[in-house]
Design an enzyme around this catalytic site. Structure first.
Site, mmCIF file in Angstrom:
data_model
loop_
_atom_site.group_PDB
_atom_site.id
_atom_site.type_symbol
_atom_site.label_atom_id
_atom_site.label_comp_id
_atom_site.label_asym_id
_atom_site.label_seq_id
_atom_site.Cartn_x
_atom_site.Cartn_y
_atom_site.Cartn_z
ATOM 1 N N SER A 174 -35.251 -19.178 33.344
ATOM 2 C CA SER A 174 -36.460 -19.888 33.730
ATOM 3 C C SER A 174 -37.566 -18.894 34.104
ATOM 4 O O SER A 174 -37.905 -18.035 33.288
ATOM 5 C CB SER A 174 -36.160 -20.879 34.856
ATOM 6 O OG SER A 174 -37.240 -21.765 35.038
ATOM 7 N N ASP A 275 -34.826 -29.905 27.535
ATOM 8 C CA ASP A 275 -35.699 -29.185 28.470
ATOM 9 C C ASP A 275 -37.155 -29.426 28.073
ATOM 10 O O ASP A 275 -37.519 -29.233 26.905
ATOM 11 C CB ASP A 275 -35.373 -27.690 28.395
ATOM 12 C CG ASP A 275 -36.157 -26.841 29.385
ATOM 13 O OD1 ASP A 275 -37.043 -27.378 30.076
ATOM 14 O OD2 ASP A 275 -35.887 -25.631 29.452
ATOM 15 N N HIS A 305 -32.879 -28.502 31.622
ATOM 16 C CA HIS A 305 -33.270 -27.251 32.260
ATOM 17 C C HIS A 305 -32.260 -26.877 33.347
ATOM 18 O O HIS A 305 -31.892 -27.700 34.182
ATOM 19 C CB HIS A 305 -34.672 -27.386 32.866
ATOM 20 C CG HIS A 305 -35.307 -26.073 33.203
ATOM 21 N ND1 HIS A 305 -35.790 -25.219 32.249
ATOM 22 C CD2 HIS A 305 -35.522 -25.452 34.395
ATOM 23 C CE1 HIS A 305 -36.299 -24.144 32.823
ATOM 24 N NE2 HIS A 305 -36.129 -24.255 34.129
#
Length: 339
Positions: A174, A275, A305
């Site tokens: 991320s 995601d 995610h």
């Protein structure tokens, strides 16, 4: 028009409440995360003899209150030399720590599964320290690793005993993947000898832009990363008055490091079909390939995610991808830093 309609139809979300943060008058945040933190554990005891890795905290920059949590497999044979992976956690640049339980446990499993020395960097968070502070901390951690390889001031004992400094990697998930990309670009013109960065691992790298992608619109009310929360994190992380087409957020706009992109080491880019960021991640991988960067992609049609932090099967696939990439990079000859 479609973008505005999708946003209008999305359920109302208070992003501050969703992220468990509240703003303070001085611009800082009060973070009320429900995820516990755990200490490093440098030795095995009777109660934790099943742990996969040992860990310890070492200072990086005491002035900035940054440090590195080192993980090493608990069952290393004598004279083992392992790849070294500098690792950067996610959290939209504003949340979490190397000590956050799910990240600590993930690093332990990575250290054991690859196997490798995992060096998790406790970088400064926004908005108290807006970007590029996290990138500066990442570059400082790379230079710290170089200094250890040179054995400056004695160096760390675990690195001295177990590290193969010719097989170093940067990895992040991320926002950590975003940090990997930006720190790697900055490090290309630094003298890193004797360490060699063999590859970059970017798992669900955190990018966006002013133009909404199709996946951002499809998953506008995503339970993990809804669009209002995503926008707020960028608002808090980017330099003041910057928008989402700033180079820190949108790697497709070029920017100050554009000339260096083609010099990057081999990259692994991973993502999941559920995601909201997946289309940006695909565009990012294609951009790297167009610049001549060697890119391996692993895009799973299923998953959301950060799913690998909570789904054991996705976690196993994640660790396998990392191990395969590390092994393939280490097998290549004549791979040099700053090609």
């Amino acid at each position: 028009m479609a973008e505005q309609d999708s946003l209008t139809e999305a359920p109302s979300i208070d992003p501050y409440k969703f992220l468990h943060i509240s703003p303070n008058p001085d611009g800082s945040l009060t973070r009320s995360t429900t995820f516990p933190c755990v200490p490093a554990s440098e030795q095995l005891t009777g109660s934790n003899s099943a742990q996969l890795a040992l860990s310890k905290d070492v200072p990086l920059n005491p002035t900035n209150k940054t440090f590195i949590r080192i993980f090493r497999p608990s069952d290393l044979p004598p004279n083992a030399k392992l790849p070294v992976i500098l690792c950067f956690h996610g959290g939209g640049f504003i949340l979490f720590s190397v000590a956050t339980q799910f990240f600590h446990e993930s690093c332990s499993r990575m250290a054991s599964h690859i196997p490798a020395l995992i060096l998790a960097v406790e970088y400064r968070l926004a908005p108290e320290h807006r970007l590029p502070a996290a990138y500066d901390d990442a570059v400082e951690s790379i230079m710290w690793l170089r200094n250890n390889a040179l054995d400056i001031s004695g160096g760390d004992s675990w690195l001295r005993e177990y590290a193969d400094f010719s097989k170093c990697f940067l990895a992040g998930s991320s926002s950590g993947g975003n940090i990997v990309y930006n720190a790697a670009l900055r490090a290309l013109d630094l003298d890193l000898s004797p360490i060699k960065i063999k590859g970059l691992i970017m798992n669900q790298p955190y990018f966006s832009g002013k133009r909404r992608s199709g996946s951002e619109l499809r998953f506008v009310a995503d339970p993990i990363l809804p669009l209002p929360a995503n926008d707020l994190m960028w608002q808090l992380a980017l330099p003041l008055d910057a928008d989402r087409d700033h180079e820190y957020c949108n790697p497709l706009v070029g920017g100050s490091q554009e000339k260096n992109i083609g010099r990057l080491q081999r990259c692994l880019v991973r993502g999941y079909g559920g995601d909201p960021l997946i289309e940006k991640q695909r565009e990012f991988a294609k951009m790297l390939e167009a610049r001549g960067v060697g890119v391996a992609t692993r895009f799973d049609a299923e998953g959301h995610h950060a799913v690998e932090l909570f789904d054991p099967k996705k976690a196993d696939a994640f660790y396998k991808d990392l191990k395969d990439f590390v092994c393939s990079c280490c097998a290549l000859e004549n791979d040099v830093v700053g090609k």
